[in-house]
Scaffold this motif. Structure first.
Motif, short mmCIF file in Angstrom:
data_model
loop_
_atom_site.label_atom_id
_atom_site.label_comp_id
_atom_site.label_asym_id
_atom_site.label_seq_id
_atom_site.Cartn_x
_atom_site.Cartn_y
_atom_site.Cartn_z
N LEU A 102 0.81 -1.22 0.00
CA LEU A 102 0.00 0.00 0.00
C LEU A 102 0.84 1.26 0.00
O LEU A 102 0.34 2.34 -0.34
CB LEU A 102 -0.93 -0.01 1.21
CG LEU A 102 -1.94 -1.17 1.26
CD1 LEU A 102 -2.72 -1.13 2.57
CD2 LEU A 102 -2.88 -1.14 0.07
N GLY A 103 2.10 1.16 0.44
CA GLY A 103 3.02 2.29 0.34
C GLY A 103 2.62 3.52 1.11
O GLY A 103 2.76 4.65 0.62
N GLY A 104 2.11 3.35 2.33
CA GLY A 104 1.78 4.51 3.16
C GLY A 104 0.33 4.91 3.14
O GLY A 104 -0.05 5.89 3.78
N ARG A 105 -0.52 4.16 2.44
CA ARG A 105 -1.95 4.45 2.49
C ARG A 105 -2.50 4.04 3.86
O ARG A 105 -1.92 3.21 4.56
CB ARG A 105 -2.70 3.68 1.39
CG ARG A 105 -2.26 4.06 -0.01
CD ARG A 105 -2.84 3.13 -1.06
NE ARG A 105 -4.28 3.27 -1.19
CZ ARG A 105 -5.03 2.54 -2.01
NH1 ARG A 105 -4.45 1.59 -2.75
NH2 ARG A 105 -6.32 2.73 -2.10
N ALA A 106 -3.62 4.62 4.25
CA ALA A 106 -4.24 4.23 5.51
C ALA A 106 -4.62 2.75 5.44
O ALA A 106 -4.99 2.24 4.37
CB ALA A 106 -5.48 5.08 5.77
N LEU A 107 -4.54 2.05 6.57
CA LEU A 107 -4.86 0.63 6.58
C LEU A 107 -6.33 0.41 6.26
O LEU A 107 -7.20 1.10 6.80
CB LEU A 107 -4.53 0.03 7.95
CG LEU A 107 -3.05 -0.09 8.30
CD1 LEU A 107 -2.90 -0.55 9.74
CD2 LEU A 107 -2.34 -1.05 7.35
N PRO A 108 -6.66 -0.56 5.41
CA PRO A 108 -8.07 -0.82 5.06
C PRO A 108 -8.86 -1.31 6.27
O PRO A 108 -8.37 -2.10 7.08
CB PRO A 108 -7.97 -1.93 4.01
CG PRO A 108 -6.56 -1.88 3.51
CD PRO A 108 -5.74 -1.42 4.67
N PHE A 109 -10.08 -0.84 6.39
CA PHE A 109 -10.98 -1.25 7.47
C PHE A 109 -12.27 -1.78 6.88
O PHE A 109 -12.92 -1.12 6.06
CB PHE A 109 -11.29 -0.07 8.40
CG PHE A 109 -12.24 -0.42 9.50
CD1 PHE A 109 -11.79 -1.13 10.60
CD2 PHE A 109 -13.57 -0.07 9.42
CE1 PHE A 109 -12.66 -1.47 11.63
CE2 PHE A 109 -14.45 -0.40 10.44
CZ PHE A 109 -14.00 -1.11 11.54
N ILE A 110 -12.65 -3.01 7.27
CA ILE A 110 -13.89 -3.64 6.80
C ILE A 110 -14.93 -3.51 7.91
O ILE A 110 -14.77 -4.08 8.99
CB ILE A 110 -13.66 -5.12 6.43
CG1 ILE A 110 -12.55 -5.25 5.40
CG2 ILE A 110 -14.96 -5.75 5.93
CD1 ILE A 110 -12.81 -4.54 4.09
N GLU A 111 -15.97 -2.77 7.65
CA GLU A 111 -17.00 -2.52 8.66
C GLU A 111 -17.66 -3.81 9.11
O GLU A 111 -18.02 -4.66 8.30
CB GLU A 111 -18.07 -1.57 8.08
CG GLU A 111 -19.07 -1.07 9.10
CD GLU A 111 -18.43 -0.16 10.13
OE1 GLU A 111 -18.80 -0.28 11.32
OE2 GLU A 111 -17.57 0.66 9.76
N GLY A 112 -17.80 -3.99 10.42
CA GLY A 112 -18.51 -5.14 10.97
C GLY A 112 -17.69 -6.38 11.18
O GLY A 112 -18.11 -7.30 11.89
N GLY A 113 -16.52 -6.47 10.55
CA GLY A 113 -15.66 -7.63 10.75
C GLY A 113 -15.97 -8.85 9.92
O GLY A 113 -15.19 -9.81 9.91
N LEU A 132 -8.41 -5.83 -0.12
CA LEU A 132 -8.86 -5.14 1.09
C LEU A 132 -9.05 -3.65 0.82
O LEU A 132 -10.05 -3.06 1.25
CB LEU A 132 -7.84 -5.33 2.21
CG LEU A 132 -7.85 -6.67 2.94
CD1 LEU A 132 -6.61 -6.80 3.82
CD2 LEU A 132 -9.11 -6.83 3.78
N ALA A 133 -8.08 -3.03 0.15
CA ALA A 133 -8.17 -1.60 -0.14
C ALA A 133 -9.38 -1.30 -1.02
O ALA A 133 -10.09 -0.30 -0.81
CB ALA A 133 -6.88 -1.12 -0.80
N ALA A 134 -9.64 -2.17 -2.00
CA ALA A 134 -10.76 -1.95 -2.91
C ALA A 134 -12.09 -2.09 -2.19
O ALA A 134 -13.00 -1.27 -2.33
CB ALA A 134 -10.68 -2.93 -4.08
N VAL A 135 -12.24 -3.15 -1.37
CA VAL A 135 -13.50 -3.38 -0.67
C VAL A 135 -13.73 -2.30 0.38
O VAL A 135 -14.86 -1.85 0.59
CB VAL A 135 -13.50 -4.78 -0.01
CG1 VAL A 135 -14.74 -4.98 0.85
CG2 VAL A 135 -13.45 -5.85 -1.10
#
Length: 283
Positions: free
Chosen positions: A103-114, A152-155
């Motif tokens: 990701l090269g410094g992008r914010a970590l992907p977060f998936i709502e609800g787990g 992960l980043a896309a979703v």
């Protein structure tokens, strides 16, 4: 839904030897599996049979076969069976640093609800969530991790790289903690090694790696502790060698991180390994 074999209803856990920062497990639990805990890795997996329930971000979530679990680093959660038949699952634990290489410094992907039913994540986790008995080639694993990071980043709809935040200095901090994890580390020594004040460094560390510098250091010590435990080293010696003050200090952090005490973790793991050896011998 895959059935649960009634002959193997005792709790068990199989663990593959970690490969370049990725840990893989497969386990079965009849009722309660883990108390509330948190770790500095992503926990990504699939429920293979039964209903896997967990408290996560102020709500109770249920994972079913066909879905993908994605638990963000440093988020408290527990684990228990959603029905009386227990649950079986596979999980991988991935250090955020590995995703940041992609990701090269992008914010970590977060998936709502787990939990998600998105087919992109299901496809991207296929190679990494193979049976524990099937080894992963480091090249195959690296390729799969890159695919998973992009999925992960896309979703999650992760935004482009931040224009603020010093990723280079945070990487230096992570490398320093990796190298010094068996020794006493102070905030002052970390500041001197990186050339950043502790407060801005801690802020950026959380953005890029999903946890605080101290929790990252503790996790590296716990990684070393588990490796020594599996080699049969006594717990008191493990604690001293891994950089903890004493055995109770290690036990407290182990339970907070994995939701299970060290002795019970080792007992369940060794029991499952012995059963697997007997099965292979009979075959």
């Amino acid at each position: 839904m895959n059935p649960i074999d009634p002959q193997h209803r005792n709790d068990w856990l199989l663990r593959a030897e970690p490969v370049e920062g990725v840990e893989r497990i497969e386990a079965f639990f009849q009722a309660k599996a883990y108390a509330m805990h948190r770790h500095d890795t992503y926990a990504i997996g699939r429920t293979l049979a039964g209903v896997q329930s967990f408290n996560y971000r102020r709500s109770t979530t249920h994972s079913l076969p066909g879905q993908t679990m994605v638990l963000h680093p440093d988020e408290p959660h527990d684990g228990h069976a959603g029905t009386g038949e227990g649950f079986r699952y596979r999980m991988i634990y991935v250090q955020p640093a590995l995703f940041q290489e992609v990701l090269g410094g992008r914010a970590l992907p977060f998936i709502e609800g787990g939990v998600t039913g998105d087919p992109r994540l299901w496809a991207a986790t296929d190679a990494l969530l193979q049976q524990i008995s099937q080894g992963l080639d480091p090249f195959e694993q690296g390729d799969a991790l890159a695919e998973l990071a992009h999925a992960l980043a896309a979703v999650a709809g992760t935004a482009p790289a931040r224009s603020t935040g010093d990723f280079a200095s945070v990487r230096r901090a992570r490398e320093y903690l990796d190298a010094q994890c068996h020794q006493a580390v102070s905030l002052e020594s970390l500041e001197l090694a990186v050339g950043r004040d502790r407060w801005s460094l801690s802020r950026d560390f959380r953005v890029f790696y999903g946890t605080s510098p101290y929790r990252y250091l503790t996790q590296r010590r716990l990684d070393a502790a588990r490796a020594m435990m599996l080699r049969g080293v006594a717990l008191a010696q493990v604690a001293a060698s891994a950089g903890f003050t004493d055995q109770s200090h290690m036990t407290r952090h182990f339970t907070k991180t994995f939701g299970i005490a060290p002795a019970r973790w080792l007992r369940i793991l060794n029991g499952a390994r012995a059963t697997e050896i007997l099965r292979n011998t009979a075959a």
